[in-house]
Design a protein around this motif. Structure first.
Motif, short mmCIF file in Angstrom:
data_model
loop_
_atom_site.label_atom_id
_atom_site.label_comp_id
_atom_site.label_asym_id
_atom_site.label_seq_id
_atom_site.Cartn_x
_atom_site.Cartn_y
_atom_site.Cartn_z
N ASP A 47 19.24 86.80 119.25
CA ASP A 47 20.34 87.21 120.13
C ASP A 47 21.11 88.43 119.64
OD1 ASP A 47 21.73 86.18 118.07
OD2 ASP A 47 22.73 84.60 119.22
N GLY A 48 20.52 89.22 118.84
CA GLY A 48 21.13 90.49 118.49
C GLY A 48 22.13 90.45 117.37
N GLY A 49 22.02 89.56 116.42
CA GLY A 49 22.85 89.63 115.24
C GLY A 49 23.99 88.64 115.16
N VAL A 50 24.27 87.83 116.18
CA VAL A 50 25.33 86.82 116.08
C VAL A 50 24.79 85.67 115.25
CG1 VAL A 50 26.80 85.25 117.38
CG2 VAL A 50 26.24 87.47 118.33
N GLU A 52 23.78 82.18 113.73
CA GLU A 52 23.41 80.93 114.40
C GLU A 52 24.56 79.93 114.35
OE1 GLU A 52 20.15 77.33 113.88
OE2 GLU A 52 20.19 78.98 112.46
N ARG A 53 25.23 79.86 113.24
CA ARG A 53 26.33 78.91 113.08
C ARG A 53 27.45 79.20 114.08
NH1 ARG A 53 31.02 77.86 109.93
NH2 ARG A 53 31.05 75.69 109.23
N GLU A 54 27.78 80.45 114.27
CA GLU A 54 28.83 80.82 115.23
C GLU A 54 28.44 80.42 116.65
OE1 GLU A 54 31.89 81.91 114.68
OE2 GLU A 54 31.44 81.67 112.56
N VAL A 55 27.17 80.64 116.99
CA VAL A 55 26.69 80.26 118.32
C VAL A 55 26.81 78.75 118.51
CG1 VAL A 55 24.67 80.17 119.82
CG2 VAL A 55 25.16 82.24 118.52
N ARG A 56 26.37 78.02 117.48
CA ARG A 56 26.46 76.56 117.54
C ARG A 56 27.90 76.09 117.65
NH1 ARG A 56 23.52 75.03 112.58
NH2 ARG A 56 25.65 75.24 111.97
N LEU A 57 28.77 76.68 116.85
CA LEU A 57 30.19 76.31 116.89
C LEU A 57 30.80 76.60 118.25
CD1 LEU A 57 31.44 77.47 113.37
CD2 LEU A 57 31.14 75.13 114.18
#
Length: 143
Positions: A47-50, A52-57
């Motif tokens: 997804d372009g550098g975001v 994984e933990r932030e996406v999950r959170l």
């Protein structure tokens, strides 16, 4: 033999649990790592550098917010249901008391009517006795 098995289990657990074997989040995975095990690919690669933990959170925050809103709406509906059911309960209690009073009144009325019928039967018997004197003796003997 049992001690050999325990030793092997402990050794394998040390290998899997040691921090030197675990990839850190800061260490980027190489393409060869991704090809070997596709489950290790990070969302940041996709997804372009975001991270994984932030996406999950973020997904977790959205899901938790929806869950709280749903829970709050369900609780509000339950409160409304309680109010409606209490009103219905009170109405049913009032109806019950009304029917009990009607029943008591009808019982009292029926008792009065039975007494009135007995009085009328007695008056009727007395009237018959005046019309038929021989029946007067029968009525006096029955009293």
């Amino acid at each position: 033999m049992q001690s050999d098995i325990n030793a092997k289990i402990e050794h394998s657990m040390k290998d899997t649990m040691s921090p030197r074997n675990a990839p850190s989040e800061d260490t980027p995975l190489t393409d060869s790592d991704n090809e070997k095990n596709p489950r290790k690919r990070r969302l940041s690669d996709l997804d372009g550098g975001v991270p994984e933990r932030e996406v999950r959170l973020q997904k977790n925050r959205v899901a938790a917010s929806k869950s709280r809103q749903k829970k709050k709406a369900a609780f509000e509906q339950l409160k409304k249901d309680v109010v409606e059911l209490n009103m219905e309960k009170n109405n049913l209690k009032n109806q019950l008391f009304t029917y009990i009073n009607l029943l008591e009144n009808s019982y009292n009325d029926s008792s009065r009517l039975r007494m009135k019928i007995e009085e009328m039967n007695l008056e009727n018997a007395i009237l018959k006795a005046y019309v038929h004197p021989q029946k007067l003796a029968e009525i006096r003997s029955s009293l």
